[in-house]
Write an enzyme that holds these catalytic residues in place. Sequence first.
Site, mmCIF file in Angstrom:
data_model
loop_
_atom_site.group_PDB
_atom_site.id
_atom_site.type_symbol
_atom_site.label_atom_id
_atom_site.label_comp_id
_atom_site.label_asym_id
_atom_site.label_seq_id
_atom_site.Cartn_x
_atom_site.Cartn_y
_atom_site.Cartn_z
ATOM 1 N N LYS A 174 1.140 -1.276 0.208
ATOM 2 C CA LYS A 174 -0.125 -0.045 0.212
ATOM 3 C C LYS A 174 1.001 1.273 0.164
ATOM 4 O O LYS A 174 0.727 2.277 -0.510
ATOM 5 C CB LYS A 174 -1.394 -0.111 1.406
ATOM 6 C CG LYS A 174 -1.779 -0.990 1.149
ATOM 7 C CD LYS A 174 -3.119 -1.708 2.331
ATOM 8 C CE LYS A 174 -4.201 -2.356 1.747
ATOM 9 N NZ LYS A 174 -3.887 -3.672 2.168
HETATM 10 C C1 LIG Z 1 -4.160 -4.410 1.364
HETATM 11 C C2 LIG Z 1 -3.888 -5.496 1.360
HETATM 12 C C3 LIG Z 1 -3.964 -6.572 0.660
HETATM 13 C C4 LIG Z 1 -4.924 -7.073 -0.403
HETATM 14 O O1 LIG Z 1 -5.558 -6.125 -1.936
HETATM 15 P P1 LIG Z 1 -6.128 -5.520 -1.982
HETATM 16 O O2 LIG Z 1 -6.375 -4.475 -2.874
HETATM 17 O O3 LIG Z 1 -7.662 -4.808 -0.846
HETATM 18 O O4 LIG Z 1 -7.400 -6.779 -3.478
HETATM 19 C C5 LIG Z 1 -2.569 -8.411 0.778
HETATM 20 N N1 LIG Z 1 -1.854 -8.232 1.310
HETATM 21 C C6 LIG Z 1 -1.538 -6.774 1.970
HETATM 22 C C7 LIG Z 1 -0.431 -7.248 2.305
HETATM 23 C C8 LIG Z 1 -2.434 -5.884 2.150
HETATM 24 O O5 LIG Z 1 -1.904 -5.292 3.116
#
Ligand SMILES: *Cc1c(COP(=O)(O)O)cnc(C)c1O
Length: 468
Positions: free
Chosen positions: A112
């Site tokens: 993210k």
């Molecule tokens: C947010 C997240 C996901 C999921 O991603 P999406 O875009 O919500 O499908 C997977 N792995 C980690 C470590 C995350 O922080």
Amino acid sequence: MKYISTRSGAPDLAFDDVLLAGLARDGGLYVPESWPQFSANDIRDMQGLSYQEIAIRIMLPFLGGTIPEADFAEIVNDAYAQFDHPAIAPIKQLSDDMWLAELFHGPTLAFKDYPLQVVGRLFDYVLKKRGERVTIVGATSGDTGSAAIEACRDREAIEIFILHPKGRVSDVQRRQMTTVLSGNVHNIALDGTFDDCQDMVKAMFGDESFRDAHNLSAVNSINWARIMAQIVYYFWTAVELGAPDQKFVYAVPTGNFGNVYAGYAAKQMGLPIEKFIVGSNENDILTRFFETGTMSMKPVVPTLSPSMDIQISSNFERLLFDQYDRDGKAVAKALEEFRESQSIEFGQGRWRAMQQDFEGFRVSNDETKAAIRSVYEATGELLDPHSVIGVIAGQQYEVASGVRKIALATAHPAKFPAAVEEASGVHPALPSPLADLFEREERFDELPNNLDQMRDFIAGKLAERKAA
Ligand SMILES: *Cc1c(COP(=O)(O)O)cnc(C)c1O
């Protein structure tokens, strides 16, 4: 470049307005009215470019002239300047036909950071130009709050308040938030559960006079700019591994469908991607849908991969919009039916069409642990409980010879040390930028689960900050 709502009931907006709006006024999500196109030659021209250079090329058409190229280049270069690997998203080969793209070299060790480091700076840039300020308010169960805080820290036009449930997030998670001592960052430990935190945030957004008085905003996963910045690493990884002259399959550990939807966007823009493997944990609404054609809600169960513990994947609406030939009224109607009956079929034709692009795999907690161990033994790579779901899902998918599989690693194993150590017997060490996390000073306020006190606290802090 204009943006349109997936429910066709909100005004079309330019990029800068979409950035600040987040959700459309009709409850829909914004998508670009058309996909910028990159030909095989355009893609070949990217070979040898840095991550940042590719990022600028890919994102520029989405801005539609709202930000001058030189300013945008500065934003992108600054966003990735303190990542702890020169490649930004380094790629490792795991087997003959499978590669791992490490998306955990940002400040909070999860993917993210890749979009949010750009989005925080874009917010600041657009707000300053308009002479405006916002107050970002959000709730976290532990994992996503730190990425938002790192994205917004020290940004002049932003104050950020993040609520976490007191005593219910891990020490690493709490410290990643509470050791950010920037004046514009406000951590609140709420006496309650994550649901209480979320309800509190919803209540503040629902209070129109409070919302308007403090210009409340959010940087959640439905924001278009986050999707846009995630498209970049699909191009980057494919170009590194031979695009446009190779074909690819991406394996993506999925929750809200934002990450894998960005891959779908990359495909619409010209990247040669054959299939997306959607990995889910026991919260498998997407896998069940791709298998059966019926989308049905179930209660959320806690798993080893908490960032994928979701009931509904909000970004799926963007895919549906294309499946309904961009008829937003039809999308709104289908979603209304889903909300009422908790279950829906979108029709055989649409289901089959989606199966062309996506295939779902479900990985249980036990399989997750076994896989962390087996991947570690086979390759020496220690994977976190999210990333390993992508790898296992990808391994189960058969490709024709010559097609390259890329699994996205979404978090560093040290973010989830207990699960990783239990599975592998190896304690994952925090990488050097965070090595002294447990020696750092913490700062946060504790508040009871009471809306009046919360509003007074936030208003008071904002007044303090204004006076300072
Ligand atoms: C947010 C997240 C996901 C999921 O991603 P999406 O875009 O919500 O499908 C997977 N792995 C980690 C470590 C995350 O922080």
